[in-house]
Design an enzyme around this catalytic site. Sequence first.
Site, PDB file in Angstrom:
ATOM      1  N   HIS A 190       0.852  -1.206   0.000  1.00 41.14           N
ATOM      2  CA  HIS A 190       0.000   0.000   0.000  1.00 41.14           C
ATOM      3  C   HIS A 190       0.881   1.248   0.000  1.00 41.14           C
ATOM      4  CE1 HIS A 190      -3.001  -2.747   2.250  1.00 41.14           C
ATOM      5  NE2 HIS A 190      -3.483  -2.564   1.043  1.00 41.14           N
TER       6      HIS A 190
ATOM      7  N   ARG B 121      -1.987  -6.277  -8.417  1.00 43.70           N
ATOM      8  CA  ARG B 121      -0.756  -7.048  -8.165  1.00 43.70           C
ATOM      9  C   ARG B 121      -0.544  -8.136  -9.192  1.00 43.70           C
ATOM     10  NH1 ARG B 121      -2.875  -8.291  -2.317  1.00 43.70           N
ATOM     11  NH2 ARG B 121      -4.617  -8.611  -3.720  1.00 43.70           N
TER      12      ARG B 121
ATOM     13  N   SER C 179      -2.987  -7.738   2.765  1.00 45.77           N
ATOM     14  CA  SER C 179      -3.290  -7.605   4.196  1.00 45.77           C
ATOM     15  C   SER C 179      -3.776  -8.927   4.768  1.00 45.77           C
ATOM     16  CB  SER C 179      -4.365  -6.540   4.411  1.00 45.77           C
ATOM     17  OG  SER C 179      -3.899  -5.290   4.006  1.00 45.77           O
TER      18      SER C 179
ATOM     19  N   LYS D 288     -13.267  -9.670   5.272  1.00 48.80           N
ATOM     20  CA  LYS D 288     -12.789 -11.005   5.669  1.00 48.80           C
ATOM     21  C   LYS D 288     -12.053 -10.890   6.987  1.00 48.80           C
ATOM     22  CE  LYS D 288     -11.148  -9.461   1.763  1.00 48.80           C
ATOM     23  NZ  LYS D 288     -10.232  -8.933   0.835  1.00 48.80           N
TER      24      LYS D 288
HETATM   25  O1  PNS Z   1      -8.938  -3.487   0.196  1.00 53.85           O
HETATM   26  P1  PNS Z   1     -10.228  -4.017  -0.349  1.00 53.85           P
HETATM   27  O2  PNS Z   1     -10.971  -4.781   0.729  1.00 53.85           O
HETATM   28  O3  PNS Z   1     -10.036  -4.832  -1.592  1.00 53.85           O
HETATM   29  O4  PNS Z   1     -11.115  -2.736  -0.744  1.00 53.85           O
HETATM   30  C1  PNS Z   1     -12.407  -2.900  -1.260  1.00 53.85           C
HETATM   31  C2  PNS Z   1     -13.176  -1.554  -1.283  1.00 53.85           C
HETATM   32  C3  PNS Z   1     -13.168  -0.928   0.082  1.00 53.85           C
HETATM   33  C4  PNS Z   1     -12.511  -0.633  -2.274  1.00 53.85           C
HETATM   34  C5  PNS Z   1     -14.638  -1.862  -1.736  1.00 53.85           C
HETATM   35  O5  PNS Z   1     -15.176  -2.859  -0.923  1.00 53.85           O
HETATM   36  C6  PNS Z   1     -15.515  -0.604  -1.686  1.00 53.85           C
HETATM   37  O6  PNS Z   1     -15.415   0.247  -2.517  1.00 53.85           O
HETATM   38  N1  PNS Z   1     -16.384  -0.526  -0.659  1.00 53.85           N
HETATM   39  C7  PNS Z   1     -17.258   0.628  -0.438  1.00 53.85           C
HETATM   40  C8  PNS Z   1     -18.705   0.273  -0.779  1.00 53.85           C
HETATM   41  C9  PNS Z   1     -18.936   0.350  -2.268  1.00 53.85           C
HETATM   42  O7  PNS Z   1     -18.886   1.395  -2.878  1.00 53.85           O
HETATM   43  N2  PNS Z   1     -19.195  -0.832  -2.865  1.00 53.85           N
HETATM   44  C10 PNS Z   1     -19.420  -0.947  -4.285  1.00 53.85           C
HETATM   45  C11 PNS Z   1     -18.094  -1.083  -5.017  1.00 53.85           C
HETATM   46  S1  PNS Z   1     -18.360  -1.292  -6.741  1.00 53.85           S
END
Ligand code: PNS
Length: 168
Positions: A22, A97, A135, A48
């Site tokens: 990150h 990645r 993570s 998760k």
């Molecule tokens: O680090 P991650 O868990 O892969 O991040 C995922 C994240 C936080 C980017 C995604 O879950 C998100 O955008 N959540 C906010 C809710 C939302 O907008 N969901 C629709 C995404 S298309």
Amino acid sequence: MSANRPIVAVYPGSFDPVTLGHEDVVRRTLRFCDRLIVGVAENATQAKGQLFEVGERLELMAEVFGAQERVECVSFSGLLVDFAREAGARFIIRGLRAVSDFDYEFQMAQMNRELWRDVETIFLTPEVGYSFLSSSLVREVASLGGDVSAAVSPPVLERLRRRLPGLG
Ligand code: PNS
């Protein structure tokens, strides 16, 4: 587009915890963005086995990015596109990645564009040495007592040691 308008982006994620991967993405983003808002999602789509509370993740991020004037770390709930719009950011940064990330990232990018036509998702590839890092792997390895010192910054390692005494 005004030449003088600052380029603002959001870098959303779970950051549980923030890793060197990150940090690498943040460093790369600052090469072309004026201001970066790192957003810790309170309701991540694929939540998760959480280790740190959102407040703790933010504390760690403040330690990791505190010296970077152009970086701001905040939490958000609700839709990412609403968070980005309210923050005045038209760009979403995501790290890519490996090919295995692609399906999920592609779906999210398309859905976010569906929700807000003007948003652009920018994918950055981290340093190759971080391409296996996540993570969730850090959480798993650390909780089983494995060495994660090559994966996270010292403040994060310190906090992991306090949380997981078996880490040594
Ligand atoms: O680090 P991650 O868990 O892969 O991040 C995922 C994240 C936080 C980017 C995604 O879950 C998100 O955008 N959540 C906010 C809710 C939302 O907008 N969901 C629709 C995404 S298309």
